[in-house]
Write an enzyme that holds these catalytic residues in place. Structure first.
Site, PDB file in Angstrom:
ATOM      1  N   THR A 195      -7.788  22.772 -30.967  1.00 13.58           N
ATOM      2  CA  THR A 195      -6.480  22.034 -31.358  1.00 13.58           C
ATOM      3  C   THR A 195      -5.256  22.487 -30.291  1.00 13.58           C
ATOM      4  O   THR A 195      -4.236  21.836 -30.336  1.00 13.58           O
ATOM      5  CB  THR A 195      -6.198  22.197 -32.708  1.00 13.58           C
ATOM      6  OG1 THR A 195      -5.939  23.748 -32.829  1.00 13.58           O
ATOM      7  CG2 THR A 195      -7.012  21.657 -33.875  1.00 13.58           C
ATOM      8  N   LYS A 196      -5.470  23.552 -29.464  1.00  9.70           N
ATOM      9  CA  LYS A 196      -4.150  24.079 -28.839  1.00  9.70           C
ATOM     10  C   LYS A 196      -3.841  23.365 -27.746  1.00  9.70           C
ATOM     11  O   LYS A 196      -4.663  22.201 -26.905  1.00  9.70           O
ATOM     12  CB  LYS A 196      -4.665  25.484 -28.731  1.00  9.70           C
ATOM     13  CG  LYS A 196      -4.868  26.544 -29.666  1.00  9.70           C
ATOM     14  CD  LYS A 196      -3.493  26.640 -30.574  1.00  9.70           C
ATOM     15  CE  LYS A 196      -3.677  27.144 -32.148  1.00  9.70           C
ATOM     16  NZ  LYS A 196      -4.466  28.194 -32.607  1.00  9.70           N
ATOM     17  N   ASN A 197      -2.688  23.540 -27.076  1.00  6.05           N
ATOM     18  CA  ASN A 197      -2.411  22.889 -25.899  1.00  6.05           C
ATOM     19  C   ASN A 197      -3.203  22.557 -24.731  1.00  6.05           C
ATOM     20  O   ASN A 197      -3.135  21.775 -24.148  1.00  6.05           O
ATOM     21  CB  ASN A 197      -0.947  23.095 -25.581  1.00  6.05           C
ATOM     22  CG  ASN A 197       0.090  22.590 -26.540  1.00  6.05           C
ATOM     23  OD1 ASN A 197      -0.050  22.621 -27.801  1.00  6.05           O
ATOM     24  ND2 ASN A 197       1.320  22.820 -26.155  1.00  6.05           N
TER      25      ASN A 197
END
Ligand SMILES: *Cc1c(COP(=O)(O)O)cnc(C)c1O
Length: 398
Positions: A195-197
């Site tokens: 889910t991280k950038n």
């Protein structure tokens, strides 16, 4: 339009659920993975080295050490401090379990302090009162991508001889007073979780400006083995390895690093999109009765990892969880980042929790809602989120 929320029998804003998160991977990532698979080298190698070089450069740090997760990065960072039982690490009450869990795993005690409701970050003014003779480090978490106020934290740490380890899982691309997160403290931990950038599926990295710390971290990520050690003792030809201390098996695969390298190419465009979506939410919700927005302090450029808002419970007839369910029924995926950690079973059981002792964290824990914030959201998706939030709040306002 039907004014009644879907959860009350009305018509939903969307028929098909807008996912809270979906990783955006394309043919470029597929190609990079395939090339690595066919290259004959799939464990830690050239791709990891390249990812370390590029992420360290983006973070303004001299060294990067790629690991299997953000959690592993936190674990290794804490192990570098050689903490002893009874040592204390000050951290925030509003964070993912990994932050405090790894303090426990490293044999120390997390000391939770309260957050500011304006940006969910630990309140630097509360650190001094939490210091004891056993305090060894401060672990700030840059919630949602907004930088903690690092100057007073760094200054206090310097005066008291404490280390600062930043949990920057949300903050690749965050700047504090013009300086990238990762360039400021001894150690900064990044996550490349799905889910991280920037994602590698699973992955993480430590960044640091200290070469001795980088070397130690490199050793700890691979069984405490020093690849050069035996070679140093004069033997030419075959080079043996030497176990210097107990380490872990936290090295990242080149197959995953290949995904990360492509993600870094796309990163600037994704960040622009995240920022624009956040600005649209800000504009739409600025005057919304019953909603409290976070504000990005002037000293910070946010990485816009999450868009979190707090519902003002005294203005509503229902609790936060009912609003979460109502939004899901409208077809909008939502999340909560995060529930207060010291109130959870393990920490409450081990250290006790006195209700009212961390009032802002308690309030945030009961009122936070994260709305979808992804580069792939179309303007019409953002419109749907805004419409659903307004519709649900209008119905449940007192
Ligand atoms: C995601 C996250 C982590 C852990 O990262 P993983 O890569 O999932 O291990 C740590 N801290 C915070 C605040 C996070 O959001």
């Amino acid at each position: 339009m039907d004014d009644k929320p879907a959860i009350e029998g009305g018509t939903p804003v969307r028929k098909e659920r807008l996912l809270f998160h979906r990783p955006v991977l394309g043919p470029e990532e597929e190609q990079a993975v395939l090339e690595t698979m066919r290259s004959g080298w799939i464990t830690t190698g050239r791709n990891c080295a390249e990812l370390e070089r590029r992420v360290a450069a983006m973070s303004g740090a001299a060294h990067g050490v790629a690991v299997t997760s953000g959690t592993a990065a936190l674990h290794v960072a804490l192990l570098c401090l050689d903490l002893k039982p009874g040592d204390e690490v000050i951290t925030t009450a509003i964070t993912f379990a990994a932050t405090a869990n790894m303090i426990e795993a490293a044999g120390a005690r997390p000391v939770f302090i309260d957050v500011r409701l304006s940006d969910l970050n630990l309140d630097p003014e509360l650190i001094a009162a939490a210091l004891t003779a056993r305090t060894r480090a401060i672990m700030p978490v840059h919630m949602t991508g907004i930088a903690c106020d690092l100057d007073p934290i760094t200054e206090l740490a310097r005066r008291r001889g404490l280390k600062v380890i930043e949990d920057a899982a949300h903050a690749l691309g965050t700047f504090y007073k013009g300086r990238p997160v990762g360039s400021i403290s001894e150690l900064t931990c990044l996550s490349f979780y799905a889910t991280k950038n920037v994602t590698t599926g699973e992955g993480g990295m430590l960044v640091t400006n200290d070469s001795a710390t980088a070397e130690r971290a490199r050793r700890l990520r691979w069984h405490g083995i020093d690849k050069e050690a035996m070679g140093r003792y004069g033997a030419s030809g075959f080079r043996h390895t030497d176990v210097m201390e107990i380490g872990f098996k936290y090295n990242l695969s080149d197959v995953l690093a290949a995904i990360g390298l492509v993600q870094l190419d796309k990163f600037p465009a994704y960040q622009e999109r995240r920022k624009r979506i956040a600005a649209r939410y800000d504009e739409a919700f600025q005057e919304e009765d019953g909603l409290r927005l976070l504000s990005v302090p002037a000293y910070c450029e946010s990485a816009y990892h999450l868009y979190a808002v707090m519902v003002e419970l005294e203005r509503l007839r229902v609790d936060r969880d009912h609003i979460l369910n109502a939004l899901q029924q409208e077809g909008i995926g939502v999340g909560v980042h995060f529930l207060s950690l010291p109130e959870q079973t393990y920490y409450r059981g081990k250290y006790g929790y006195r209700p009212g002792s961390l009032p802002h964290a308690e309030r945030a824990s009961r009122s936070l809602i994260s709305l979808p914030l992804n580069p792939w959201l179309a303007d019409s998706d953002v419109d749907d989120v805004i419409a659903a939030v307004k519709k649900v709040l209008r119905y449940y306002r007192k």
